[in-house]
Scaffold this active site. Structure first.
Site, PDB file in Angstrom:
ATOM      1  N   ASP A   7      63.121  37.362  82.414  1.00  0.00           N
ATOM      2  CA  ASP A   7      63.772  36.748  81.258  1.00  0.00           C
ATOM      3  C   ASP A   7      65.277  36.872  81.492  1.00  0.00           C
ATOM      4  O   ASP A   7      65.851  37.941  81.312  1.00  0.00           O
ATOM      5  CB  ASP A   7      63.360  37.461  79.975  1.00  0.00           C
ATOM      6  CG  ASP A   7      63.982  36.834  78.738  1.00  0.00           C
ATOM      7  OD1 ASP A   7      64.149  35.601  78.721  1.00  0.00           O
ATOM      8  OD2 ASP A   7      64.302  37.580  77.801  1.00  0.00           O
ATOM      9  N   GLU A  70      62.146  32.151  83.150  1.00  0.00           N
ATOM     10  CA  GLU A  70      62.209  31.259  81.999  1.00  0.00           C
ATOM     11  C   GLU A  70      63.383  30.312  82.138  1.00  0.00           C
ATOM     12  O   GLU A  70      64.480  30.713  82.517  1.00  0.00           O
ATOM     13  CB  GLU A  70      62.341  32.060  80.703  1.00  0.00           C
ATOM     14  CG  GLU A  70      62.218  31.190  79.466  1.00  0.00           C
ATOM     15  CD  GLU A  70      62.159  32.016  78.203  1.00  0.00           C
ATOM     16  OE1 GLU A  70      61.110  32.011  77.547  1.00  0.00           O
ATOM     17  OE2 GLU A  70      63.168  32.671  77.889  1.00  0.00           O
ATOM     18  N   ASP A 142      63.373  42.002  75.581  1.00  0.00           N
ATOM     19  CA  ASP A 142      63.572  41.182  76.787  1.00  0.00           C
ATOM     20  C   ASP A 142      62.464  41.445  77.805  1.00  0.00           C
ATOM     21  O   ASP A 142      62.000  40.530  78.485  1.00  0.00           O
ATOM     22  CB  ASP A 142      64.942  41.476  77.408  1.00  0.00           C
ATOM     23  CG  ASP A 142      66.080  41.171  76.453  1.00  0.00           C
ATOM     24  OD1 ASP A 142      66.174  40.018  75.997  1.00  0.00           O
ATOM     25  OD2 ASP A 142      66.863  42.091  76.149  1.00  0.00           O
TER      26      ASP A 142
END
EC number: 3.1.21.10
Length: 169
Positions: A7, A70, A142
C-alpha cells in the site's frame, strides 16, 4: 507461493505477506515502513530512499514470489498526488528489481475482491481480511490495506490458473 502486497504512501508504506496454498491463504507478516525523521521531513529524496531500502529489506527477509501494488488516484492537491506517485514508483521498483512479477489493482478492485463490494469502507475491508487470515494482527491500517492487496492478487492469480487449466482440458 508467497505474495507481497504493498500500500504505497510517502509517510507510511504498508506491506503484507501471505502464503497461498491452493485456495488456502495464510498470514506470514505485515508492517509499515515509515519515512519520517528530522532530515527525512525536509528531503523528499531521503524519504524515498528510506522507503526503498525498507521495502528491499522486507523482500529480502520474506522472499515473496510475486508482489502487488495498489494504484493511486488524484489526491486533494497536485503536489500531494505527485509525491504519492513517487512513493508508488518505489513500491513498483523494489519488487521489480528483485525479479518479482508485479500486479497492480485499483482500490475498488481490491475492495470488490476482498469484501464483495467495490465501495466498502476501511472497517469492512479489515474485517474481511481478518476472516480470510484468521488470527492476524495488523501493524497499522496501512498494513491491513497491504494484506487486502495481497489477497486480491492471490485470488486473481488463482482465477488465471483455473482458466488455464480449463482451456487445456
Amino acid at each position: 507461493m508467497k505474495v507481497l502486497g504493498i500500500d504505497p504512501g510517502l509517510r507510511n508504506m504498508g506491506w503484507g505477506v501471505i502464503e497461498v496454498d491452493g485456495p488456502r491463504l495464510r498470514h506470514v507478516a505485515n508492517g509499515v515502513i515509515r519515512s519520517v525523521g528530522a532530515d527525512a521531513e525536509r528531503d523528499l529524496g531521503a524519504r524515498l530512499s528510506m522507503l526503498y531500502r525498507g521495502l528491499c529489506a522486507v523482500i529480502a527477509l520474506h522472499a515473496p514470489d510475486a508482489a502487488a501494488v495498489e494504484q493511486t488516484f488524484v489526491n486533494k492537491d497536485a503536489s500531494g498526488t505527485l509525491k504519492l506517485g513517487q512513493a508508488r514508483g518505489i513500491a513498483l521498483l523494489a519488487p521489480a528489481e528483485a525479479g518479482l512479477p508485479v500486479g497492480e489493482y485499483a482500490p475498488n478492485a481490491v475492495k470488490k475482491t476482498v469484501v464483495g463490494v467495490g465501495h466498502a469502507g476501511k472497517e469492512q475491508v479489515q474485517h474481511m481480511v481478518r476472516v480470510q487470515l484468521p488470527g492476524v494482527s495488523f501493524d497499522s491500517p496501512d498494513a491491513a490495506d497491504a494484506l487486502a492487496i495481497a489477497i486480491c492478487h492471490a485470488r486473481h492469480l488463482q482465477g488465471r490458473s483455473l482458466r488455464i487449466v480449463a482451456r487445456s482440458a
